[in-house]
Design a protein around this motif. Structure first.
Motif, mmCIF file in Angstrom:
data_model
loop_
_atom_site.group_PDB
_atom_site.id
_atom_site.type_symbol
_atom_site.label_atom_id
_atom_site.label_comp_id
_atom_site.label_asym_id
_atom_site.label_seq_id
_atom_site.Cartn_x
_atom_site.Cartn_y
_atom_site.Cartn_z
ATOM 1 N N LEU A 483 91.599 17.689 80.944
ATOM 2 C CA LEU A 483 92.543 17.925 80.311
ATOM 3 C C LEU A 483 92.633 17.159 79.041
ATOM 4 N N TRP A 484 93.587 17.437 77.984
ATOM 5 C CA TRP A 484 93.910 16.517 76.806
ATOM 6 C C TRP A 484 95.007 15.808 77.123
ATOM 7 N N TRP A 485 94.875 14.388 77.198
ATOM 8 C CA TRP A 485 96.033 13.847 77.558
ATOM 9 C C TRP A 485 96.454 12.668 76.606
ATOM 10 N N ASP A 486 95.420 12.016 76.296
ATOM 11 C CA ASP A 486 95.757 10.737 75.275
ATOM 12 C C ASP A 486 95.825 11.278 73.847
ATOM 13 N N GLY A 487 95.721 10.303 72.900
ATOM 14 C CA GLY A 487 95.803 10.850 71.453
ATOM 15 C C GLY A 487 94.855 11.165 70.662
ATOM 16 N N ASP A 488 93.591 11.124 71.434
ATOM 17 C CA ASP A 488 92.455 11.595 70.713
ATOM 18 C C ASP A 488 91.980 12.715 70.918
ATOM 19 N N LEU A 489 90.727 13.517 70.331
ATOM 20 C CA LEU A 489 90.306 14.794 70.816
ATOM 21 C C LEU A 489 89.570 14.930 71.610
ATOM 22 N N ALA A 529 98.109 21.520 91.315
ATOM 23 C CA ALA A 529 99.106 22.813 91.607
ATOM 24 C C ALA A 529 99.062 23.557 90.256
ATOM 25 N N LEU A 530 98.664 22.716 89.065
ATOM 26 C CA LEU A 530 98.599 23.587 87.773
ATOM 27 C C LEU A 530 98.510 22.476 86.789
ATOM 28 N N SER A 531 97.398 22.667 85.763
ATOM 29 C CA SER A 531 97.332 21.791 84.809
ATOM 30 C C SER A 531 97.627 22.776 83.522
ATOM 31 N N ALA A 532 98.269 22.523 82.652
ATOM 32 C CA ALA A 532 98.714 23.428 81.295
ATOM 33 C C ALA A 532 99.567 22.836 80.379
ATOM 34 N N THR A 557 102.110 13.243 79.003
ATOM 35 C CA THR A 557 101.802 11.943 78.625
ATOM 36 C C THR A 557 102.725 11.248 77.780
ATOM 37 N N THR A 558 102.880 9.973 77.476
ATOM 38 C CA THR A 558 103.762 9.179 76.497
ATOM 39 C C THR A 558 102.685 8.503 75.436
ATOM 40 N N GLU A 559 101.737 9.000 75.211
ATOM 41 C CA GLU A 559 100.869 8.564 74.093
ATOM 42 C C GLU A 559 101.153 9.177 72.891
ATOM 43 N N ALA A 560 101.102 8.444 71.798
ATOM 44 C CA ALA A 560 101.306 9.256 70.555
ATOM 45 C C ALA A 560 100.046 9.810 69.972
ATOM 46 N N THR A 561 99.947 10.649 69.274
ATOM 47 C CA THR A 561 98.759 11.342 68.425
ATOM 48 C C THR A 561 99.171 11.488 67.095
ATOM 49 N N SER A 562 98.090 11.505 66.306
ATOM 50 C CA SER A 562 98.200 11.873 64.846
ATOM 51 C C SER A 562 97.556 13.374 64.554
ATOM 52 N N HIS A 563 97.214 13.855 65.662
ATOM 53 C CA HIS A 563 96.460 15.390 65.470
ATOM 54 C C HIS A 563 97.954 16.335 65.856
ATOM 55 N N ARG A 564 97.706 17.339 64.985
ATOM 56 C CA ARG A 564 98.776 18.359 65.096
ATOM 57 C C ARG A 564 98.615 19.768 65.178
ATOM 58 N N PHE A 565 98.786 20.381 66.387
ATOM 59 C CA PHE A 565 98.160 21.905 66.570
ATOM 60 C C PHE A 565 99.393 22.645 67.137
ATOM 61 N N PHE A 593 88.665 28.138 70.533
ATOM 62 C CA PHE A 593 88.152 27.469 69.461
ATOM 63 C C PHE A 593 87.862 26.260 69.729
ATOM 64 N N TYR A 594 86.666 25.523 69.070
ATOM 65 C CA TYR A 594 86.326 24.048 69.526
ATOM 66 C C TYR A 594 87.432 23.106 69.257
ATOM 67 N N LEU A 595 88.017 22.511 70.261
ATOM 68 C CA LEU A 595 89.028 21.546 70.389
ATOM 69 C C LEU A 595 88.081 20.277 70.715
ATOM 70 N N GLY A 596 87.813 19.260 69.737
ATOM 71 C CA GLY A 596 87.068 18.099 69.862
ATOM 72 C C GLY A 596 86.687 17.308 68.580
ATOM 73 N N VAL A 597 86.050 16.291 68.887
ATOM 74 C CA VAL A 597 85.617 15.289 67.440
ATOM 75 C C VAL A 597 84.656 16.451 66.622
ATOM 76 N N GLY A 598 85.156 16.221 65.361
ATOM 77 C CA GLY A 598 84.403 17.080 64.515
ATOM 78 C C GLY A 598 84.729 18.434 64.180
ATOM 79 N N MET A 599 86.185 18.999 64.879
ATOM 80 C CA MET A 599 86.708 20.386 64.878
ATOM 81 C C MET A 599 87.122 20.682 63.518
ATOM 82 N N GLU A 600 87.204 21.782 63.281
ATOM 83 C CA GLU A 600 87.840 22.560 62.072
ATOM 84 C C GLU A 600 89.255 22.923 62.381
ATOM 85 N N THR A 601 90.117 22.968 61.573
ATOM 86 C CA THR A 601 91.603 23.290 61.957
ATOM 87 C C THR A 601 91.559 25.010 62.338
ATOM 88 N N PRO A 602 92.124 25.099 63.628
ATOM 89 C CA PRO A 602 92.013 26.359 64.354
ATOM 90 C C PRO A 602 92.952 27.443 63.402
#
Length: 614
Positions: A483-489, A529-532, A557-565, A593-602
């Motif tokens: 799952l995507w949890w912290d602030g990075d990709l 039970a579910l991750s989403a 999560t309570t971690e900030a992220t600079s990424h916006r989707f 779409f590819y969601l990770g380091v080096g991704m393009e804007t979806p």
């Protein structure tokens, strides 16, 4: 191992995220802002909210804080158009602040209180002898907020085991713990991971989700009305149900009322005709493989959702597509691999994936090691045979198509790889490993930024592998959910009640969260039970049951992220993967779409946001 050498991409059509239908806009559910407010541990409040699928990526937002009896005060100096999270260090928590969010085109959202704990707890009315198990979400009331549909399980049995089980029960709850209804599927539906696959989705486009699942004589809807003949008991002396009528029912998400009931397709037919051990070989006449079910939701016309109900994967596999117009289920098509020499027989997994693999806006069904087109015809069969784990996404930023990372049961080298990466559109195998091996688990996710694209690993192997199939180091000892949890990709690892970060430099797991007092489901599968992405920004939430089985706890999560989707729930493939997550051996969701380091804007698909009909 057969790594893909000389991999080069010079130019391509970016089909993975375009998904523009030639047949009209894809209907997607209306969602509110999903604003959440949590104490961050330093005296402040962490805030997070949704960017919706029909909004510009640079939409600006304002946040407001209010106390009882006082007017709301804006707490940001300039519109927030770079992120969808914010830290408020000046909140007076002793006065129980509430928050709202707005943009230039809408008024403030409904005020949201600050969570009292690190999780949101949903109290349940668990029946005696039962426990909450797999959970799904849908808007059952039409207000843009998700409600929970919980599969309550009592005594259960695997298909291979004899013995009587308790009736499966489905219950619906608001996030505040109000029970909306209960559906008891009765004694003629057996309890176990392979029997009851329940879909929660807005099937008729009225802005309110329905629930669909297999039913039988004695199933009772949310109003107490019995389906079929209440006096019938079709259980045999071994506790299995191999005779009697089988139904498919769509229930109202608001009341649990049965709206349409039809004969389940396919029927049992020849009990011995569904395959034997290891795929096509041998026969099984004792009710094991005939009662292996899967289900999903797919936009087969590119615009409206269809219901998929399936039976079989060791040998014969049948997938039936249905359309629901608000009153009646109508058969759309039926795919049937009947015949031992059929190349599509024996290729199914304990789960499936719904994906637009060719970029035309219409969905296909990746049914394990083979794929079915939107019109119900087979596209290809890899011949890699049945397996336990399946992941489909764009796993590399420069590869034009979606890819399938399949985990397979192959007992001899002649039958192929136990783990393989293949092209979702064509079935071309890029590389594989563990020939002649029954591999039980495997994962694909971007967890090491030093290597382009996702990494791949599976149990039985020592190493972690890159996109080309080259070993790049030690693998994590966590092969369950991601799952995507912290602030990075990068994606984090979820197993049992733990969320861990892979420290790629030290090659070890670092714990981010242990959900003390909560437990995972499904025995050794240890799934949540579910991750989403249930609310807040694009990061994901996870739901566990409490140790006493009386509540569900939702962690965010309570971690900030600079990424916006955009919220991941407005990504078509991701949203459908939440619908099928409860099916068989639960698998984590992935985007198209590819969601990770080096991704393009979806890029976003052309969607129609559907609100509740007045």
């Amino acid at each position: 191992m057969s790594p893909l050498h000389g991999f080069r991409i010079t130019c391509f059509l970016f089909v993975g995220t375009l998904s523009i239908s030639l047949f009209g806009q894809r209907q997607m559910e209306y969602l509110d802002r999903g604003l959440v407010a949590l104490k961050d541990g330093n005296g402040g409040v962490f805030l997070s909210w949704r960017l919706l699928g029909d909004e510009s990526v640079d939409t600006g937002f304002d946040l407001y804080r209010e106390y009882e009896g006082k007017p709301a005060k804006k707490i940001n100096d300039v519109p927030l158009n770079q992120t969808t999270n914010f830290y408020d260090p000046e909140a007076d928590l002793s006065q129980h602040p509430r928050y709202s969010v707005s943009n230039a085109s809408e008024g403030p959202s409904k005020p949201t209180p600050v969570w009292e704990q690190e999780f949101w707890e949903v109290p349940l009315q668990t029946p005696d002898g039962y426990r909450p198990n797999d959970t799904s979400v849908g808007d059952l009331t039409g207000d843009g907020r998700y409600e929970l549909v919980v599969h309550m399980t009592g005594r259960s049995k695997d298909n291979s085991q004899n013995g009587v089980t308790d009736p499966p029960i489905l219950q619906a709850y608001t996030l505040e713990g109000k029970r909306l209804w209960e559906i008891n599927l009765g004694i003629n539906i057996r309890e176990g991971a392979h029997y009851t696959q329940f879909m929660v989705y807005d099937l008729d486009g009225d802005g309110i989700a329905e629930i669909a699942c297999k039913t039988a004589d004695g199933s009772k809807d949310g109003l107490g009305t019995v389906i079929g003949n209440a006096s019938k008991d079709w259980r045999n002396e071994e506790g299995k149900i191999l005779d009697g009528p089988e139904y498919l029912t769509v229930f109202s998400g608001q009341t649990g009322q049965a709206l349409s009931t039809v004969a389940y397709i396919p029927g049992r037919g020849d009990l011995c005709g569904w395959g034997g051990e290891g795929g096509n070989g041998g026969n099984d006449c004792n009710g094991n493989r005939v009662d292996r079910f899967l289900a999903g939701i797919a936009y087969l016309d590119g615009r409206k959702p269809s219901l998929l109900m399936a039976r079989g994967y060791y040998g014969r596999s049948v997938v039936a597509a249905w359309d629901f117009d608000g009153e009646t289920l109508q058969s759309r098509w039926v795919f049937d691999s009947e015949g031992r020499e059929n190349p599509y027989s024996g290729q199914g997994n304990h789960s499936l994936s719904i994906n637009d693999i060719d970029g035309d806006g219409k969905d296909e069904i990746v049914y394990g090691a083979m794929t079915i087109d939107d019109d119900g015809r087979g596209i290809y069969s890899t011949g890699l045979r049945h397996g336990d784990a399946l992941h489909v996404s764009r796993f590399h930023p420069d590869y034009p198509d979606q890819l399938v990372w399949g985990i397979h049961e192959n007992e001899t080298k002649e039958t192929g790889f136990g783990a393989a990466l293949f092209n979702a559109r064509t079935g071309q195998i890029l590389w594989g490993a563990a020939e002649g091996t029954d591999v039980g688990r495997g994962l694909a996710a971007d967890i090491d930024p030093r290597h382009e694209g996702a990494e791949f690993w599976w149990n039985g192997a020592e190493g972690l592998y890159n996109f080309q199939g080259e070993e790049i180091g030690k693998k994590p000892n966590s092969i369950n959910f991601v799952l995507w949890w912290d602030g990075d990709l990068l994606r984090e690892l979820l197993d049992k009640n733990r969320i861990d970060k892979w420290d790629y430099k030290e090659e070890k797991l670092r714990n981010l969260l242990t959900a003390t007092g909560s437990e995972s489901n499904n025995g050794s599968k240890a799934t949540p039970a579910l991750s989403a992405d249930l609310f807040g920004d694009w990061r994901e939430e996870v739901i566990f049951r409490t140790e006493d089985n009386q509540s569900l706890r939702i962690y965010t999560t309570t971690e900030a992220t600079s990424h916006r989707f955009t919220t991941l729930m407005h990504n078509p493939q991701y949203r459908l993967s939440i619908a099928w997550q409860n099916v068989g051996y639960n698998q984590p969701p992935h985007t198209d779409f590819y969601l990770g380091v080096g991704m393009e804007t979806p890029k976003l698909p052309d969607m129609e946001i559907v609100k509740k009909r007045e």
